[in-house]
Scaffold this motif. Structure first.
Motif, short mmCIF file in Angstrom:
data_model
loop_
_atom_site.label_atom_id
_atom_site.label_comp_id
_atom_site.label_asym_id
_atom_site.label_seq_id
_atom_site.Cartn_x
_atom_site.Cartn_y
_atom_site.Cartn_z
N CYS A 87 -0.10 -4.07 7.86
CA CYS A 87 0.70 -4.14 6.81
C CYS A 87 2.11 -4.36 7.01
O CYS A 87 2.98 -5.00 6.39
CB CYS A 87 0.84 -2.48 6.25
SG CYS A 87 -0.69 -2.16 4.98
N HIS A 122 2.67 4.85 1.44
CA HIS A 122 3.65 5.12 2.62
C HIS A 122 2.68 5.59 3.89
O HIS A 122 1.64 6.35 3.64
CB HIS A 122 4.58 6.35 2.36
CG HIS A 122 5.37 5.80 1.08
ND1 HIS A 122 6.62 5.05 1.31
CD2 HIS A 122 5.44 6.40 -0.02
CE1 HIS A 122 6.98 4.81 0.21
NE2 HIS A 122 6.45 5.73 -0.84
N GLY A 123 2.98 4.95 5.23
CA GLY A 123 2.37 5.30 6.22
C GLY A 123 3.39 6.15 7.01
O GLY A 123 4.42 6.77 7.04
N THR A 124 2.79 6.39 8.20
CA THR A 124 3.45 7.45 9.52
C THR A 124 4.06 6.41 10.52
O THR A 124 4.45 7.11 11.39
CB THR A 124 2.56 8.30 9.87
OG1 THR A 124 1.56 7.61 10.58
CG2 THR A 124 2.04 9.53 8.70
N LYS A 125 3.76 5.43 10.74
CA LYS A 125 4.11 4.58 11.92
C LYS A 125 5.48 3.50 11.36
O LYS A 125 5.40 2.95 10.28
CB LYS A 125 3.08 3.45 12.06
CG LYS A 125 1.70 4.02 12.57
CD LYS A 125 0.67 3.05 12.70
CE LYS A 125 -0.77 3.46 13.27
NZ LYS A 125 -0.87 4.41 13.61
N THR A 129 0.72 -1.10 0.06
CA THR A 129 -0.03 -0.08 -0.09
C THR A 129 0.91 1.24 0.10
O THR A 129 1.96 0.94 -0.21
CB THR A 129 -1.00 0.15 1.13
OG1 THR A 129 0.07 0.07 2.41
CG2 THR A 129 -1.70 -1.13 1.19
N TYR A 131 5.15 2.35 7.83
CA TYR A 131 3.82 1.67 7.43
C TYR A 131 2.60 2.39 7.69
O TYR A 131 2.33 3.16 8.73
CB TYR A 131 3.57 0.17 8.35
CG TYR A 131 4.87 -0.67 8.08
CD1 TYR A 131 4.89 -1.49 6.98
CD2 TYR A 131 6.00 -0.68 8.76
CE1 TYR A 131 6.03 -2.47 6.77
CE2 TYR A 131 7.07 -1.52 8.65
CZ TYR A 131 7.10 -2.24 7.50
OH TYR A 131 8.08 -3.23 7.13
N CYS A 132 1.40 1.84 7.08
CA CYS A 132 0.15 2.54 7.12
C CYS A 132 -0.50 1.72 8.44
O CYS A 132 -1.34 2.51 9.06
CB CYS A 132 -0.74 2.40 6.09
SG CYS A 132 -1.00 0.91 5.50
N SER A 133 -0.32 0.70 8.83
CA SER A 133 -0.87 -0.15 9.86
C SER A 133 -0.28 -1.35 10.09
O SER A 133 0.80 -1.72 9.56
CB SER A 133 -2.36 -0.60 9.10
OG SER A 133 -2.01 -1.74 8.38
#
Length: 133
Positions: free
Chosen positions: A21, A3-6, A1, A16-18
């Motif tokens: 993921c 780009h995430g913040t985690k 997916t 990661y977004c979650s």
């Protein structure tokens, strides 16, 4: 997916977004994931090695207090079963006519810490606990 913040809690590099993921990516990411070199991780390593004096000194140098590491140090200090030769300044060697004894491995300076032993690191003083370093 996307780009995430985690960030990965181990390396702090991969976003990661979650959590889902992150779990899905772990089989691939673990091949390149390296534990981040942080003062907190170094202190954790020192605590696991039983090097409490060094851990305590580095804990005092942190810019932001870390209650979890401080509690872990305090818990290990309570047992009174660990000792540490500080900065490898002493070595255990055979001494003629005596047996084994500690001898200086480096040039020693006045007031330099040599050996830290939790059995003698604290004593009750008027009901409170004081530490000697």
């Amino acid at each position: 997916t996307g780009h995430g913040t985690k960030l990965c809690s181990r390396c702090g590099q991969k976003a990661y977004c979650s959590p889902e993921c992150q779990r899905k990516d772990w089989k691939v990411h673990k091949l390149t994931c390296k534990k981040a070199e942080t003062p907190e991780n170094r202190i954790g390593d020192l605590l696991r090695q039983g090097r409490l004096f060094s851990a305590q000194c580095e804990l005092e140098q942190l810019q932001k207090p870390n209650p979890r590491l401080a509690a872990e140090l305090e818990e290990k200090m309570k047992f009174g079963t660990l000792s540490e030769v500080v900065d490898d300044v002493l070595q255990l060697q055979p001494i003629e006519g005596f047996g084994l004894g500690y001898v200086a491995a480096k040039e020693l300076l006045p007031g330099q810490p040599l050996l830290f032993d939790t059995a003698f690191s604290s004593a009750p003083m008027d009901g409170d606990k004081e530490f000697y370093c």
